[in-house]
Design a protein around this motif. Structure first.
Motif, mmCIF file in Angstrom:
data_model
loop_
_atom_site.group_PDB
_atom_site.id
_atom_site.type_symbol
_atom_site.label_atom_id
_atom_site.label_comp_id
_atom_site.label_asym_id
_atom_site.label_seq_id
_atom_site.Cartn_x
_atom_site.Cartn_y
_atom_site.Cartn_z
ATOM 1 N N CYS A 1 0.856 -1.186 0.000
ATOM 2 C CA CYS A 1 0.000 0.000 0.000
ATOM 3 C C CYS A 1 0.885 1.226 0.000
ATOM 4 O O CYS A 1 1.705 1.396 0.921
ATOM 5 N N THR B 1 0.170 4.192 0.688
ATOM 6 C CA THR B 1 -0.192 5.168 1.717
ATOM 7 C C THR B 1 0.309 4.759 3.095
ATOM 8 O O THR B 1 1.024 5.504 3.777
ATOM 9 N N CYS B 2 -0.087 3.546 3.496
ATOM 10 C CA CYS B 2 0.319 3.104 4.840
ATOM 11 C C CYS B 2 1.559 2.217 4.827
ATOM 12 O O CYS B 2 2.020 1.784 5.876
ATOM 13 N N ASP C 1 -7.150 1.443 4.356
ATOM 14 C CA ASP C 1 -7.639 2.738 3.878
ATOM 15 C C ASP C 1 -8.221 2.674 2.482
ATOM 16 O O ASP C 1 -8.628 3.694 1.932
ATOM 17 N N THR D 1 -6.762 2.150 -0.386
ATOM 18 C CA THR D 1 -5.880 2.634 -1.464
ATOM 19 C C THR D 1 -5.511 1.483 -2.388
ATOM 20 O O THR D 1 -5.249 0.372 -1.924
ATOM 21 N N ARG E 1 2.472 9.989 -5.930
ATOM 22 C CA ARG E 1 1.425 10.529 -5.076
ATOM 23 C C ARG E 1 0.219 9.614 -5.101
ATOM 24 O O ARG E 1 -0.356 9.397 -6.158
ATOM 25 N N PRO E 2 -0.125 9.079 -4.000
ATOM 26 C CA PRO E 2 -1.322 8.203 -3.987
ATOM 27 C C PRO E 2 -2.580 9.034 -4.192
ATOM 28 O O PRO E 2 -2.617 10.214 -3.843
ATOM 29 N N GLU F 1 -6.015 10.762 -3.595
ATOM 30 C CA GLU F 1 -6.623 11.209 -2.356
ATOM 31 C C GLU F 1 -7.977 10.552 -2.083
ATOM 32 O O GLU F 1 -8.478 10.608 -0.977
ATOM 33 N N THR G 1 -10.521 8.021 -1.152
ATOM 34 C CA THR G 1 -10.561 6.795 -0.344
ATOM 35 C C THR G 1 -11.805 6.007 -0.690
ATOM 36 O O THR G 1 -12.850 6.578 -1.036
#
Length: 265
Positions: free
Chosen positions: A4, A6-7, A22, A24, A75-76, A78, A80
């Motif tokens: 992931c 993001t995390c 999340d 993603t 950039r992931p 935004e 969700t």
């Protein structure tokens, strides 16, 4: 293996497409090998975009044969992804309504089939109506069709008196069966019943002509008294009688019940 962005959690299940934490989208991680021609992407240093222009690519020492490529840091998205909630199910409500309607219909059918039987049973076990109550349809009155017009009654009874005289002259027993009532009785000196009158009847060849005149009628309900004169002409003489005959209206016609005559000439 997938990761992931993001995390930074890693997942060994390759069938997953989104992060369980999340939502993603996951990216696939590829293990590096010493002899592979792997292209490395260097992240853009912080503040590079704010200074304007494109940031210069930074080179990293790699193993021989490897190339260095500049790239902007990833950039992931935004957005969700929340777990999709299941839609409200309507079929349990439909089944419930149908079940209630079925119960109501069955209850109505039970009432329709049982109530008439109970009422009928109560009627059978109840008190029976008296004969006076049971006979609700009035019997037709024998005088319901009696003619009341005086001129019509006079015409009818005058014609019957003529038919009666003609039957006596010709000895027509069949005509007398219809003219005389069953209870007929003559009031002459030699009183006769209807049966005796007809059995003793014979043609009278001595009468050359006859006439009925001055006929009057006195009607009371279904009974009428007829008074008149009868003139009989023979080869020897002419005789006149004054007669009074009583009639009753029965079976739609006048029938003679009594007769009496007195010779006046």
């Amino acid at each position: 293996m997938k990761r992931c962005p993001t995390c930074q959690r890693s997942f060994d299940d390759d069938s997953l497409s989104f992060c369980l934490e999340d939502g993603t989208p996951l990216v696939t991680e590829v293990a590096s090998r010493g002899d592979s021609q792997e292209t490395l992407v260097s992240p853009r240093p912080p503040g590079a975009e704010s200074a304007g222009g494109s940031a210069p690519a930074q080179s990293y020492s790699q193993l021989p044969g490897k190339s260095t490529v500049s790239a902007s840091p990833y950039r992931p998205p935004e957005t969700t992804y929340a777990p999709r909630s299941g839609g409200r199910k309507t079929w349990p409500w439909i089944v419930g309504v149908l079940a209630i309607l079925s119960v109501v219909v069955i209850a109505i059918l039970i009432v329709l089939f049982t109530v008439p039987g109970v009422l009928k049973s109560d009627n059978v076990n109840g008190a029976k109506p008296s004969p006076s109550q049971a006979e609700t349809t009035p019997t037709p009155s024998p005088t319901s069709d009696v003619p009341t017009d005086s001129a019509e009654v006079l015409s009818q009874l005058t014609q019957i008196e003529k038919d009666w005289t003609e039957a006596n002259v010709k000895g027509d027993k069949e005509a007398l069966e219809k003219i005389l009532a069953d209870e007929y009785v003559s009031k002459e000196e030699n009183s006769q019943t209807k049966r005796q009158y007809i059995d003793n009847l014979k043609p009278n060849d001595s009468i050359e002509e006859w006439e009925i005149y001055d006929v009057t009628v006195d009607q009371t309900g279904d009974r009428a008294a007829v008074n008149g004169n009868l003139k009989v002409v023979t080869s020897d003489e002419t005789r006149v009688w004054d007669f009074v005959d009583t009639f009753v209206w029965r079976d739609g016609r006048w029938q003679a019940v009594t007769s009496h005559s007195t010779r006046v000439k």
